[in-house]
Write a protein that holds these residues in place. Structure first.
Motif, PDB file in Angstrom:
ATOM      1  N   PHE A  77       0.811  -1.218   0.000  1.00 36.48           N
ATOM      2  CA  PHE A  77       0.000   0.000   0.000  1.00 36.48           C
ATOM      3  C   PHE A  77       0.847   1.272   0.000  1.00 36.48           C
ATOM      4  CE2 PHE A  77      -3.110  -3.098   1.244  1.00 36.48           C
ATOM      5  CZ  PHE A  77      -4.320  -2.599   0.809  1.00 36.48           C
ATOM      6  N   LYS A  78       1.961   1.232   0.695  1.00 33.42           N
ATOM      7  CA  LYS A  78       2.952   2.310   0.726  1.00 33.42           C
ATOM      8  C   LYS A  78       2.480   3.576   1.434  1.00 33.42           C
ATOM      9  CE  LYS A  78       5.314   0.766  -3.475  1.00 33.42           C
ATOM     10  NZ  LYS A  78       6.336   0.048  -2.718  1.00 33.42           N
ATOM     11  N   ASP A  79       1.321   4.092   1.082  1.00 40.26           N
ATOM     12  CA  ASP A  79       0.877   5.382   1.627  1.00 40.26           C
ATOM     13  C   ASP A  79      -0.630   5.329   1.873  1.00 40.26           C
ATOM     14  OD1 ASP A  79       0.073   8.026   2.089  1.00 40.26           O
ATOM     15  OD2 ASP A  79       1.549   8.863   0.705  1.00 40.26           O
ATOM     16  N   MET A  80      -1.038   5.232   3.134  1.00 40.56           N
ATOM     17  CA  MET A  80      -2.460   5.092   3.438  1.00 40.56           C
ATOM     18  C   MET A  80      -3.212   6.409   3.298  1.00 40.56           C
ATOM     19  SD  MET A  80      -2.870   1.946   3.727  1.00 40.56           S
ATOM     20  CE  MET A  80      -4.546   1.787   4.348  1.00 40.56           C
ATOM     21  N   HIS A  81      -2.541   7.515   3.442  1.00 39.28           N
ATOM     22  CA  HIS A  81      -3.188   8.807   3.195  1.00 39.28           C
ATOM     23  C   HIS A  81      -3.530   8.927   1.715  1.00 39.28           C
ATOM     24  CE1 HIS A  81      -3.952  13.093   2.951  1.00 39.28           C
ATOM     25  NE2 HIS A  81      -3.920  13.167   4.267  1.00 39.28           N
ATOM     26  N   LYS A  82      -2.592   8.533   0.869  1.00 39.43           N
ATOM     27  CA  LYS A  82      -2.836   8.548  -0.575  1.00 39.43           C
ATOM     28  C   LYS A  82      -3.956   7.577  -0.947  1.00 39.43           C
ATOM     29  CE  LYS A  82      -0.473   7.820  -5.013  1.00 39.43           C
ATOM     30  NZ  LYS A  82       0.809   7.414  -5.666  1.00 39.43           N
ATOM     31  N   MET A  83      -3.995   6.428  -0.251  1.00 39.68           N
ATOM     32  CA  MET A  83      -5.052   5.451  -0.504  1.00 39.68           C
ATOM     33  C   MET A  83      -6.414   6.047  -0.182  1.00 39.68           C
ATOM     34  SD  MET A  83      -5.514   2.034  -1.327  1.00 39.68           S
ATOM     35  CE  MET A  83      -6.613   2.795  -2.537  1.00 39.68           C
ATOM     36  N   ALA A  84      -6.513   6.748   0.944  1.00 38.10           N
ATOM     37  CA  ALA A  84      -7.779   7.382   1.331  1.00 38.10           C
ATOM     38  C   ALA A  84      -8.202   8.417   0.295  1.00 38.10           C
ATOM     39  CB  ALA A  84      -7.650   8.025   2.704  1.00 38.10           C
ATOM     40  N   ASP A  85      -7.250   9.195  -0.187  1.00 37.71           N
ATOM     41  CA  ASP A  85      -7.566  10.212  -1.197  1.00 37.71           C
ATOM     42  C   ASP A  85      -8.029   9.571  -2.493  1.00 37.71           C
ATOM     43  OD1 ASP A  85      -6.977  12.286   0.503  1.00 37.71           O
ATOM     44  OD2 ASP A  85      -4.938  12.596  -0.259  1.00 37.71           O
ATOM     45  N   GLU A  86      -7.446   8.437  -2.837  1.00 39.21           N
ATOM     46  CA  GLU A  86      -7.843   7.718  -4.058  1.00 39.21           C
ATOM     47  C   GLU A  86      -9.299   7.274  -3.959  1.00 39.21           C
ATOM     48  OE1 GLU A  86      -7.818   6.083  -7.763  1.00 39.21           O
ATOM     49  OE2 GLU A  86      -6.135   7.207  -6.881  1.00 39.21           O
ATOM     50  N   ILE A  87      -9.673   6.727  -2.797  1.00 35.51           N
ATOM     51  CA  ILE A  87     -11.054   6.291  -2.589  1.00 35.51           C
ATOM     52  C   ILE A  87     -12.006   7.480  -2.695  1.00 35.51           C
ATOM     53  CG2 ILE A  87     -12.652   5.386  -0.848  1.00 35.51           C
ATOM     54  CD1 ILE A  87     -10.334   3.587   0.118  1.00 35.51           C
TER      55      ILE A  87
END
Length: 544
Positions: A274-284
């Motif tokens: 996943f590398k970056d969970m903040h980026k993951m949240a923004d993607e969602i």
């Protein structure tokens, strides 16, 4: 029997004179319940009978139990400054043998075994129990948020209520403080009121201040597609595809990332998938969904000091699975930091799991004779297990702030009034329909009265995969979507054809709006209800 009635039961039903007295008592705010005929205390594994000092006080050596009327409840207060107290038990003497059906609850999730059953004297009915005589329904329970873990036993000549005060696997050391163990409440159905309605209304009595989502909750969860083998890309792909089926932009769905994102045993560090969970949240969020995240709050790191760990007990801590002691303030502080971190990353919902297993070393279905292996204790023995759990839940709630919290493997009665959502049953499946029927249909059928009275009651996911017959999953999805409960879908993308997409789109549309709770119309005789009242119409399902 006439000297002291609890709720008087007769061979032909509830006596009219008693019924009138009880409804009048409820109207004026008085208690429906009289004081018990007997009180007992468990010490060192032995049950000791207490001596009554008037109607509301029972004593034995340094142990004192006092019952105080508070509105329609009887509040139980316990003192035991020297003795390590394991439990207390009340007994009311009256006949119950003519009542053919009873319904209890579970400690945490259900396990496909709830049903209206014939009374059995040795059966523990967690938190509450209903007695039904084909005419009316009597409800007995304790209010949510209790400081003891409670259960009822229905015997031919008595009703018994046990309030467990263990701390770990030993008795609690209360010292000089007084324990407010629980508030006992009862209810009697109105004339011609169905048992389902009676239980729904009784849930409102047991939980007067639920914490509920601002809007109906629905969306997707990846677990039953990849079972932990997820990544940034799989979450992106599923969110992108499922977002195209959403019709309500005023109530956006959730995309919940389940187990698999974290770095080994550290739920504050993201792994390389996943590398970056903040980026993951923004993607969602970029796809019009709200991000959610799974966590396990009491798992310890391999490099944690042994002073922070709970004792190893049979059934719980393995060599590769260390558990934090929830009575240590430093560990509670870590739990709060992690929950706060998820909010900083941009997540709108946190699903926390495994806490009951991690505390007791047993699933709810294994808690037959006791909640855990006897003899062990936490670092702090001055709090009951219920108080320890309440502290943990309260810490998660405080740290979450405005994030939604969904508990999984959490004690139901202690989750109510604290978390917006609760996973009310064991896992459904993306691999076999039989498990979804057992854990999903049964759970929703018998715990839906808790929906929006305790919390939003999550019956778990629809595992839409090629391994589960579509005709069954389509019905399960419809039931969730039209029952007023949360809807989560785990969808295998290459399984979704035009028919599946259309059904998901309709299910999302229904689940996004406020609806009345569904009602199982055949639950008195069917452990897996097939006849349902959904939005004022009768719907028949075929689960076999």
């Amino acid at each position: 029997m006439l000297r002291r009635n609890f709720i008087k039961l007769s061979a032909t039903g509830f006596a009219t004179v008693i019924y009138s007295r009880l409804t009048f008592a409820a109207h004026i705010g008085s208690s429906l319940i009289n004081h018990p005929d007997e009180a007992w205390a468990q010490v060192g594994g032995e049950w000791l009978k207490l001596v009554g000092k008037g109607a509301a006080v029972f004593t034995y050596q340094d142990i004192k139990i006092e019952i105080k009327t508070r509105g329609i409840a009887q509040s139980v207060y316990v003192q035991s400054p020297v003795t390590e107290l394991q439990a207390i038990r009340f007994k009311w003497k009256y006949q119950t043998a003519k009542y053919s059906k009873i319904l209890g609850d579970h400690w945490e999730r259900t396990y496909g075994d709830l049903a209206w059953k014939a009374p059995q004297a040795t059966t523990k009915n967690p938190w509450y129990v209903l007695l039904h005589d084909d005419k009316q329904t009597a409800c007995f329970g304790v209010k949510t948020g209790a400081n003891a873990i409670c259960w009822w036993e229905v015997k031919p000549d008595s009703m018994e209520l046990t309030m467990d005060t263990h701390s770990g696997g030993v008795g609690v050391k209360l010292g000089q403080r007084t324990l407010h163990a629980a508030d006992i409440v009862t209810s009697l159905s109105k004339l011609n009121e169905t048992p389902y309605s009676a239980l729904t209304n009784f849930c409102k009595v047991m939980c007067s201040k639920p914490v509920l989502p601002k809007q109906p909750v629905y969306g997707i969860n990846d677990w039953y597609v990849v079972y932990g083998k997820n990544s940034y890309q799989t979450i992106k792909d599923q969110t992108t595809a499922m977002a195209e089926l959403v019709t309500d932009t005023n109530n956006r769905p959730f995309s919940v990332i389940d187990d698999g994102w974290q770095q080994a045993d550290d739920f504050s560090i993201v792994n390389d998938k996943f590398k970056d969970m903040h980026k993951m949240a923004d993607e969602i969020k970029s796809h019009g969904m709200r991000p959610g995240l799974w966590t396990r709050p009491l798992i310890a790191r391999k490099d944690d000091s042994k002073t922070l760990l709970a004792p190893k007990i049979a059934g719980r801590s393995q060599e590769d699975e260390l558990i934090l002691d929830p009575t240590i303030p430093e560990n509670i502080a870590r739990v709060k930091r992690n929950i706060s971190l998820y909010k900083q990353w941009g997540y709108h919902m946190v699903k926390h799991d495994y806490s009951t297993w991690d505390i007791f070393g047993r699933w709810g279905m294994q808690m037959k004779d006791s909640f855990t292996v006897p003899g062990w204790k936490f670092q702090d023995q001055t709090k009951t297990n219920a108080e320890i759990i309440n502290t943990l839940y309260g810490a998660i709630r405080d740290a979450a702030e405005d994030m939604y919290i969904i508990g999984c493997n959490t004690l139901s009665h202690l989750s109510a009034g604290v978390f917006e959502l609760n996973r009310i049953g064991d896992d459904t499946s993306g691999k076999e329909w039989a498990r979804t029927k057992k854990m999903g249909v049964n759970t929703l059928g018998f715990r839906l009265p808790q929906n929006n009275t305790f919390y939003a009651a999550d019956g778990d996911c629809v595992g839409l995969t090629k391994d589960v017959p579509w005709d069954k999953n389509k019905q399960w999805m419809q039931l969730l979507a039209e029952s007023g409960s949360p809807l989560f879908i785990s969808a295998e993308l290459d399984f979704l054809g035009a028919e599946q997409k259309a059904a998901i789109k309709q299910a999302f549309t229904n689940a996004a709006k406020i609806q009345p709770n569904g009602e199982p119309l055949d639950w008195l005789t069917n452990q897996f209800p097939e006849k349902w009242k959904l939005n004022d119409r009768e719907v028949n399902f075929n689960w076999d």
